[in-house]
Design a protein around this motif. Structure first.
Motif, PDB file in Angstrom:
ATOM      1  N   VAL A   1       0.891  -1.941  -0.100  1.00 36.23           N
ATOM      2  CA  VAL A   1      -0.059   0.080  -0.290  1.00 36.23           C
ATOM      3  C   VAL A   1       1.107   1.566   0.253  1.00 36.23           C
ATOM      4  O   VAL A   1       1.777   1.050   0.378  1.00 36.23           O
ATOM      5  N   SER A   2       0.305   2.026  -0.486  1.00 39.15           N
ATOM      6  CA  SER A   2       1.197   3.914  -0.580  1.00 39.15           C
ATOM      7  C   SER A   2       0.348   4.254   0.706  1.00 39.15           C
ATOM      8  O   SER A   2      -0.590   4.328   0.823  1.00 39.15           O
ATOM      9  N   ASP A   3       1.502   5.827   1.204  1.00 41.02           N
ATOM     10  CA  ASP A   3       0.435   6.477   2.365  1.00 41.02           C
ATOM     11  C   ASP A   3      -1.130   7.182   1.511  1.00 41.02           C
ATOM     12  O   ASP A   3      -2.107   7.090   2.003  1.00 41.02           O
ATOM     13  N   GLU A   4      -0.974   7.160   0.294  1.00 42.15           N
ATOM     14  CA  GLU A   4      -1.940   7.912  -0.250  1.00 42.15           C
ATOM     15  C   GLU A   4      -3.364   6.637  -0.040  1.00 42.15           C
ATOM     16  O   GLU A   4      -4.690   7.354   0.241  1.00 42.15           O
ATOM     17  N   ASP A   5      -2.781   5.386  -0.796  1.00 42.71           N
ATOM     18  CA  ASP A   5      -3.731   4.094  -0.851  1.00 42.71           C
ATOM     19  C   ASP A   5      -4.698   4.149   0.599  1.00 42.71           C
ATOM     20  O   ASP A   5      -5.386   4.221   0.411  1.00 42.71           O
ATOM     21  N   LEU A   6      -3.639   4.438   1.335  1.00 44.49           N
ATOM     22  CA  LEU A   6      -4.478   4.029   3.307  1.00 44.49           C
ATOM     23  C   LEU A   6      -5.102   5.561   3.389  1.00 44.49           C
ATOM     24  O   LEU A   6      -6.024   4.944   4.345  1.00 44.49           O
TER      25      LEU A   6
ATOM     26  N   VAL B   1      -9.443   8.408   6.215  1.00 43.90           N
ATOM     27  CA  VAL B   1      -8.701   9.046   7.061  1.00 43.90           C
ATOM     28  C   VAL B   1      -7.745   9.772   7.036  1.00 43.90           C
ATOM     29  O   VAL B   1      -7.146  10.154   5.839  1.00 43.90           O
ATOM     30  N   SER B   2      -6.725  10.845   7.337  1.00 45.13           N
ATOM     31  CA  SER B   2      -5.876  12.195   7.145  1.00 45.13           C
ATOM     32  C   SER B   2      -5.272  11.675   7.713  1.00 45.13           C
ATOM     33  O   SER B   2      -4.213  11.931   6.669  1.00 45.13           O
ATOM     34  N   ASP B   3      -4.651  10.981   8.265  1.00 48.25           N
ATOM     35  CA  ASP B   3      -3.541   9.854   8.849  1.00 48.25           C
ATOM     36  C   ASP B   3      -3.639   8.129   8.477  1.00 48.25           C
ATOM     37  O   ASP B   3      -3.800   7.508   8.963  1.00 48.25           O
ATOM     38  N   HIS B   4      -2.620   7.822   7.091  1.00 44.85           N
ATOM     39  CA  HIS B   4      -2.058   6.736   7.128  1.00 44.85           C
ATOM     40  C   HIS B   4      -1.776   5.926   7.852  1.00 44.85           C
ATOM     41  O   HIS B   4      -2.128   4.919   8.099  1.00 44.85           O
ATOM     42  N   ARG B   5      -1.364   5.982   8.639  1.00 49.70           N
ATOM     43  CA  ARG B   5      -0.783   5.475  10.254  1.00 49.70           C
ATOM     44  C   ARG B   5      -2.356   4.896  10.744  1.00 49.70           C
ATOM     45  O   ARG B   5      -2.045   3.467  11.378  1.00 49.70           O
ATOM     46  N   LEU B   6      -2.886   5.418  11.055  1.00 46.52           N
ATOM     47  CA  LEU B   6      -4.588   4.263  11.035  1.00 46.52           C
ATOM     48  C   LEU B   6      -5.215   3.404   9.841  1.00 46.52           C
ATOM     49  O   LEU B   6      -5.548   2.132  10.980  1.00 46.52           O
ATOM     50  N   GLY B   7      -4.466   3.430   9.211  1.00 49.61           N
ATOM     51  CA  GLY B   7      -4.898   2.752   8.091  1.00 49.61           C
ATOM     52  C   GLY B   7      -3.570   1.196   8.023  1.00 49.61           C
ATOM     53  O   GLY B   7      -4.462   0.205   8.205  1.00 49.61           O
ATOM     54  N   LEU B   8      -2.784   1.689   8.253  1.00 52.88           N
ATOM     55  CA  LEU B   8      -1.709   1.418   8.661  1.00 52.88           C
ATOM     56  C   LEU B   8      -1.617   0.476   9.633  1.00 52.88           C
ATOM     57  O   LEU B   8      -1.887  -1.188   9.506  1.00 52.88           O
ATOM     58  N   ALA B   9      -2.119   0.727  10.900  1.00 46.05           N
ATOM     59  CA  ALA B   9      -2.541  -0.554  11.883  1.00 46.05           C
ATOM     60  C   ALA B   9      -3.712  -1.030  11.965  1.00 46.05           C
ATOM     61  O   ALA B   9      -3.615  -2.274  12.478  1.00 46.05           O
TER      62      ALA B   9
END
Length: 313
Positions: free
Chosen positions: A190-195, A201-209
């Protein structure tokens, strides 16, 4: 009679869509290019020296003929491409910076791909299968591919997944497919834009988690363009920057980075995470060295990999 197992059947197959990009290059000028994220990944794997195939359907018109020829030129296994008397799938790219596009593909050929038409014994030769992009969104193809991914997983085959976020196609109705594929996959890219798009969400780290919670054992490759990439695997985490090159075109860079990771895992799954990430970054960079989609060649990737520093986080 028992199925015949051909020794040259591919070890890697990418399933989904191959399409034609119609790119506006002037007020009244357009150029066409073969594309589609799964097709790009299949071509990149072939360029890296793997027995590779694209599993999908294309039209029988001039657009499909060009994809067929480019697939032959890329040494893909042509037994996995089905040419059908249906319209082509087109991506109309009407602005380049930033990219703006839409798709034309009502009842197009890609939607009518049938896995049961693939060569006898192909599953026994398969090591990795890749899924993602529009193929997992557009019915009836999406349901067939999700079922195929589940079957392959149950047969012990390894699965890679790149959702390749598309804003007009992947809204909340895609959430169940996203969760199912993330749970199935052995590699997720995934890319940060994908997430940000997939999880709204505005913070890609939420999707990553969330992805890590769904599948803590998967290899998870997070790409951030020129800012580099991070590879996660269990408690392992490492990051790196791409090598210094003259960037000509970034088309297919993410697809090539994924191919680099898969190629490294196929070669030596037990290698350190840093080695896998180095090869992925080098493959992504190699795709940026020529106009259009430039599949990463093994020699160039090896040379670029030598200049990449990866650090454990």
């Amino acid at each position: 009679m028992a199925d015949i197992l051909h020794p040259d059947l591919p070890h890697f197959v990418a399933f989904g869509e191959a399409l034609t990009d119609l790119i506006r290059i002037g007020p009244d000028r357009w150029r066409s290019a073969c594309g589609g994220s799964p097709w790009n990944v299949a071509v990149a794997m072939s360029a890296l020296g793997r027995l590779s195939a694209f599993g999908g359907a294309i039209s029988q018109d001039l657009f499909g003929a060009e994809i067929w020829q480019c697939s032959q030129d890329a040494n893909l296994d042509m037994r996995f491409i089905q040419q059908l008397p249906r319209p082509p799938l087109l991506a109309i790219v009407h602005e380049l910076d930033p990219p703006r596009y839409f798709f034309i593909g009502q009842d197009s050929a890609d939607l009518h791909f049938r896995p049961e038409g693939l060569p006898a014994g192909w599953m026994r030769s398969l090591r990795w299968a890749h899924f993602g992009s529009l193929g997992l969104v557009r019915e009836p193809l999406a349901g067939r591919l999700l079922a195929l991914a589940q079957t392959l997983k149950s047969e012990g085959r390894l699965i890679s997944y790149d959702p390749n976020f598309r804003a007009l196609a992947m809204d909340s109705r895609y959430d169940d497919t996203l969760a199912q594929m993330c749970r199935l996959a052995d590699v997720i890219k995934v890319s940060d834009e994908d997430l940000r798009g997939l999880f709204r969400v505005s913070d890609h780290r939420l999707g990553l988690a969330q992805i890590a919670a769904w599948n803590p054992g998967a290899w998870l490759l997070l790409t951030r363009g020129a800012a580099g990439a991070t590879l996660y695997h269990g408690v392992e985490e490492c990051s790196g920057l791409p090598p210094q090159i003259d960037v000509i075109d970034t088309v297919g860079a993410g697809d090539s980075a994924l191919a680099g990771l898969l190629d490294s895992l196929m070669r030596n799954a037990g290698a350190p995470a840093e080695e896998h990430l180095r090869w992925a970054l080098a493959a992504g960079a190699a795709a940026c060295t020529a106009p259009g989609f430039a599949p990463p060649r093994h020699g160039l990737v090896a040379a670029l990999a030598e200049d990449i520093e990866v650090t454990k986080n």
